[in-house]
Motif scaffolding. Sequence first.
Motif, PDB file in Angstrom:
ATOM      1  N   MET A   1       0.847  -1.178   0.000  1.00 26.48           N
ATOM      2  CA  MET A   1       0.000   0.000   0.000  1.00 26.48           C
ATOM      3  C   MET A   1       0.894   1.242   0.000  1.00 26.48           C
ATOM      4  SD  MET A   1      -3.034   1.103   2.678  1.00 26.48           S
ATOM      5  CE  MET A   1      -2.716  -0.353   3.589  1.00 26.48           C
ATOM      6  N   VAL A   2       0.537   2.211  -0.804  1.00 23.14           N
ATOM      7  CA  VAL A   2       1.304   3.450  -0.922  1.00 23.14           C
ATOM      8  C   VAL A   2       0.962   4.378   0.243  1.00 23.14           C
ATOM      9  CG1 VAL A   2       1.716   5.479  -2.343  1.00 23.14           C
ATOM     10  CG2 VAL A   2       1.317   3.270  -3.430  1.00 23.14           C
ATOM     11  N   GLN A   3       1.983   4.934   0.860  1.00 24.44           N
ATOM     12  CA  GLN A   3       1.798   5.932   1.907  1.00 24.44           C
ATOM     13  C   GLN A   3       2.146   7.295   1.317  1.00 24.44           C
ATOM     14  OE1 GLN A   3      -0.046   4.236   4.211  1.00 24.44           O
ATOM     15  NE2 GLN A   3       1.077   5.303   5.775  1.00 24.44           N
ATOM     16  N   TYR A   4       1.293   8.268   1.535  1.00 29.04           N
ATOM     17  CA  TYR A   4       1.529   9.616   1.028  1.00 29.04           C
ATOM     18  C   TYR A   4       1.859  10.533   2.197  1.00 29.04           C
ATOM     19  CZ  TYR A   4      -0.681   7.878  -3.208  1.00 29.04           C
ATOM     20  OH  TYR A   4      -0.978   7.163  -4.337  1.00 29.04           O
ATOM     21  N   SER A   5       2.759  11.488   1.947  1.00 22.30           N
ATOM     22  CA  SER A   5       3.110  12.444   2.990  1.00 22.30           C
ATOM     23  C   SER A   5       2.700  13.845   2.559  1.00 22.30           C
ATOM     24  CB  SER A   5       4.610  12.388   3.274  1.00 22.30           C
ATOM     25  OG  SER A   5       5.339  12.677   2.101  1.00 22.30           O
ATOM     26  N   ASN A   6       2.630  14.751   3.503  1.00 25.37           N
ATOM     27  CA  ASN A   6       2.265  16.136   3.207  1.00 25.37           C
ATOM     28  C   ASN A   6       3.215  16.731   2.180  1.00 25.37           C
ATOM     29  OD1 ASN A   6      -0.046  16.712   4.789  1.00 25.37           O
ATOM     30  ND2 ASN A   6       1.239  16.680   6.605  1.00 25.37           N
ATOM     31  N   GLY A   7       2.623  17.479   1.249  1.00 25.66           N
ATOM     32  CA  GLY A   7       3.408  18.146   0.230  1.00 25.66           C
ATOM     33  C   GLY A   7       3.632  17.326  -1.020  1.00 25.66           C
ATOM     34  N   VAL A   8       3.155  16.094  -1.025  1.00 24.26           N
ATOM     35  CA  VAL A   8       3.296  15.265  -2.217  1.00 24.26           C
ATOM     36  C   VAL A   8       2.536  15.932  -3.366  1.00 24.26           C
ATOM     37  CG1 VAL A   8       1.278  13.829  -1.669  1.00 24.26           C
ATOM     38  CG2 VAL A   8       3.062  12.914  -3.102  1.00 24.26           C
ATOM     39  N   PRO A   9       3.059  15.898  -4.587  1.00 26.65           N
ATOM     40  CA  PRO A   9       2.298  16.459  -5.708  1.00 26.65           C
ATOM     41  C   PRO A   9       0.964  15.722  -5.847  1.00 26.65           C
ATOM     42  CG  PRO A   9       4.569  16.061  -6.366  1.00 26.65           C
ATOM     43  CD  PRO A   9       4.381  15.425  -5.014  1.00 26.65           C
ATOM     44  N   ALA A  10      -0.121  16.470  -5.871  1.00 29.37           N
ATOM     45  CA  ALA A  10      -1.442  15.852  -5.976  1.00 29.37           C
ATOM     46  C   ALA A  10      -1.555  15.021  -7.250  1.00 29.37           C
ATOM     47  CB  ALA A  10      -2.527  16.919  -5.922  1.00 29.37           C
ATOM     48  N   SER A  11      -0.828  15.413  -8.283  1.00 31.28           N
ATOM     49  CA  SER A  11      -0.867  14.665  -9.540  1.00 31.28           C
ATOM     50  C   SER A  11      -0.276  13.258  -9.392  1.00 31.28           C
ATOM     51  CB  SER A  11      -0.132  15.432 -10.635  1.00 31.28           C
ATOM     52  OG  SER A  11       1.206  15.681 -10.249  1.00 31.28           O
ATOM     53  N   SER A  12       0.494  13.020  -8.334  1.00 34.50           N
ATOM     54  CA  SER A  12       1.065  11.690  -8.117  1.00 34.50           C
ATOM     55  C   SER A  12       0.120  10.774  -7.346  1.00 34.50           C
ATOM     56  CB  SER A  12       2.409  11.790  -7.390  1.00 34.50           C
ATOM     57  OG  SER A  12       2.224  12.159  -6.043  1.00 34.50           O
ATOM     58  N   ILE A  13      -0.980  11.330  -6.872  1.00 29.00           N
ATOM     59  CA  ILE A  13      -1.992  10.525  -6.171  1.00 29.00           C
ATOM     60  C   ILE A  13      -2.989  10.053  -7.224  1.00 29.00           C
ATOM     61  CG2 ILE A  13      -3.750  10.491  -4.384  1.00 29.00           C
ATOM     62  CD1 ILE A  13      -2.249  12.778  -3.004  1.00 29.00           C
ATOM     63  N   THR A  14      -2.872   8.799  -7.587  1.00 29.07           N
ATOM     64  CA  THR A  14      -3.694   8.267  -8.667  1.00 29.07           C
ATOM     65  C   THR A  14      -4.724   7.282  -8.133  1.00 29.07           C
ATOM     66  OG1 THR A  14      -2.074   6.528  -9.088  1.00 29.07           O
ATOM     67  CG2 THR A  14      -1.836   8.571 -10.350  1.00 29.07           C
ATOM     68  N   ASP A  15      -5.671   6.964  -8.979  1.00 29.54           N
ATOM     69  CA  ASP A  15      -6.722   5.999  -8.650  1.00 29.54           C
ATOM     70  C   ASP A  15      -7.560   6.416  -7.446  1.00 29.54           C
ATOM     71  OD1 ASP A  15      -5.961   4.352 -10.795  1.00 29.54           O
ATOM     72  OD2 ASP A  15      -4.468   3.337  -9.550  1.00 29.54           O
ATOM     73  N   VAL A  16      -7.797   7.708  -7.315  1.00 26.74           N
ATOM     74  CA  VAL A  16      -8.693   8.234  -6.289  1.00 26.74           C
ATOM     75  C   VAL A  16      -9.717   9.140  -6.968  1.00 26.74           C
ATOM     76  CG1 VAL A  16      -6.967   8.138  -4.434  1.00 26.74           C
ATOM     77  CG2 VAL A  16      -7.278  10.252  -5.738  1.00 26.74           C
ATOM     78  N   VAL A  17     -10.783   9.428  -6.274  1.00 25.07           N
ATOM     79  CA  VAL A  17     -11.795  10.356  -6.763  1.00 25.07           C
ATOM     80  C   VAL A  17     -11.704  11.612  -5.921  1.00 25.07           C
ATOM     81  CG1 VAL A  17     -14.259  10.759  -7.083  1.00 25.07           C
ATOM     82  CG2 VAL A  17     -13.305   8.484  -7.503  1.00 25.07           C
ATOM     83  N   TRP A  18     -11.415  12.744  -6.563  1.00 19.95           N
ATOM     84  CA  TRP A  18     -11.347  14.025  -5.861  1.00 19.95           C
ATOM     85  C   TRP A  18     -12.749  14.602  -5.776  1.00 19.95           C
ATOM     86  CZ3 TRP A  18      -7.109  15.666  -3.375  1.00 19.95           C
ATOM     87  CH2 TRP A  18      -5.893  15.069  -3.700  1.00 19.95           C
ATOM     88  N   LEU A  19     -13.171  15.003  -4.581  1.00 19.19           N
ATOM     89  CA  LEU A  19     -14.501  15.562  -4.349  1.00 19.19           C
ATOM     90  C   LEU A  19     -14.399  17.051  -4.089  1.00 19.19           C
ATOM     91  CD1 LEU A  19     -15.740  12.831  -1.851  1.00 19.19           C
ATOM     92  CD2 LEU A  19     -16.218  12.959  -4.303  1.00 19.19           C
ATOM     93  N   LYS A  20     -15.267  17.809  -4.756  1.00 22.56           N
ATOM     94  CA  LYS A  20     -15.307  19.263  -4.577  1.00 22.56           C
ATOM     95  C   LYS A  20     -16.672  19.640  -4.023  1.00 22.56           C
ATOM     96  CE  LYS A  20     -14.069  21.576  -8.156  1.00 22.56           C
ATOM     97  NZ  LYS A  20     -13.918  22.402  -9.362  1.00 22.56           N
ATOM     98  N   SER A  21     -16.698  20.593  -3.132  1.00 23.49           N
ATOM     99  CA  SER A  21     -17.953  21.052  -2.549  1.00 23.49           C
ATOM    100  C   SER A  21     -18.862  21.655  -3.605  1.00 23.49           C
ATOM    101  CB  SER A  21     -17.671  22.102  -1.471  1.00 23.49           C
ATOM    102  OG  SER A  21     -18.877  22.709  -1.059  1.00 23.49           O
ATOM    103  N   SER A  22     -20.147  21.394  -3.490  1.00 25.72           N
ATOM    104  CA  SER A  22     -21.124  22.029  -4.385  1.00 25.72           C
ATOM    105  C   SER A  22     -21.248  23.514  -4.068  1.00 25.72           C
ATOM    106  CB  SER A  22     -22.477  21.347  -4.264  1.00 25.72           C
ATOM    107  OG  SER A  22     -22.967  21.457  -2.946  1.00 25.72           O
ATOM    108  N   ALA A  23     -20.671  23.947  -2.953  1.00 26.72           N
ATOM    109  CA  ALA A  23     -20.709  25.359  -2.562  1.00 26.72           C
ATOM    110  C   ALA A  23     -19.495  26.125  -3.081  1.00 26.72           C
ATOM    111  CB  ALA A  23     -20.786  25.484  -1.043  1.00 26.72           C
ATOM    112  N   SER A  24     -18.709  25.524  -3.981  1.00 28.87           N
ATOM    113  CA  SER A  24     -17.541  26.232  -4.503  1.00 28.87           C
ATOM    114  C   SER A  24     -17.976  27.476  -5.262  1.00 28.87           C
ATOM    115  CB  SER A  24     -16.704  25.315  -5.405  1.00 28.87           C
ATOM    116  OG  SER A  24     -17.453  24.871  -6.508  1.00 28.87           O
ATOM    117  N   ASN A  25     -17.046  28.407  -5.451  1.00 29.44           N
ATOM    118  CA  ASN A  25     -17.433  29.695  -6.034  1.00 29.44           C
ATOM    119  C   ASN A  25     -17.793  29.573  -7.513  1.00 29.44           C
ATOM    120  OD1 ASN A  25     -15.084  29.891  -7.612  1.00 29.44           O
ATOM    121  ND2 ASN A  25     -14.014  31.134  -6.111  1.00 29.44           N
ATOM    122  N   ALA A  26     -18.213  30.664  -8.120  1.00 25.31           N
ATOM    123  CA  ALA A  26     -18.740  30.662  -9.494  1.00 25.31           C
ATOM    124  C   ALA A  26     -17.746  30.124 -10.521  1.00 25.31           C
ATOM    125  CB  ALA A  26     -19.180  32.071  -9.873  1.00 25.31           C
TER     126      ALA A  26
END
Length: 77
Positions: A1-26
């Motif tokens: 299992m891959v362990q991620y640490s703070n500051g890792v490039p988000a682009s290197s985190i694969t096979d996940v679903v990123w969720l954004k709030s429906s309250a995000s700005n325009a």
Amino acid sequence: MVQYSNGVPASSITDVVWLKSSASNATGNCVELAALPGGEVALRNSRHPAGPALVFTREEIAAFVTGAKGSEFDRLA
């Protein structure tokens, strides 16, 4: 299992679903969260999706969400 640490490039985190709030700005700018395979939660800035991600335990995310629901951070908005 891959362990991620703070500051890792988000682009290197694969096979996940990123969720954004429906309250995000325009323009859709917001923070996004993803559940990691090891049970932690990653957070990234949607304006910089390949930029650094912060990694939190589920307990840390739960404490933040409780604070947000309780209006503890309203003065920052």
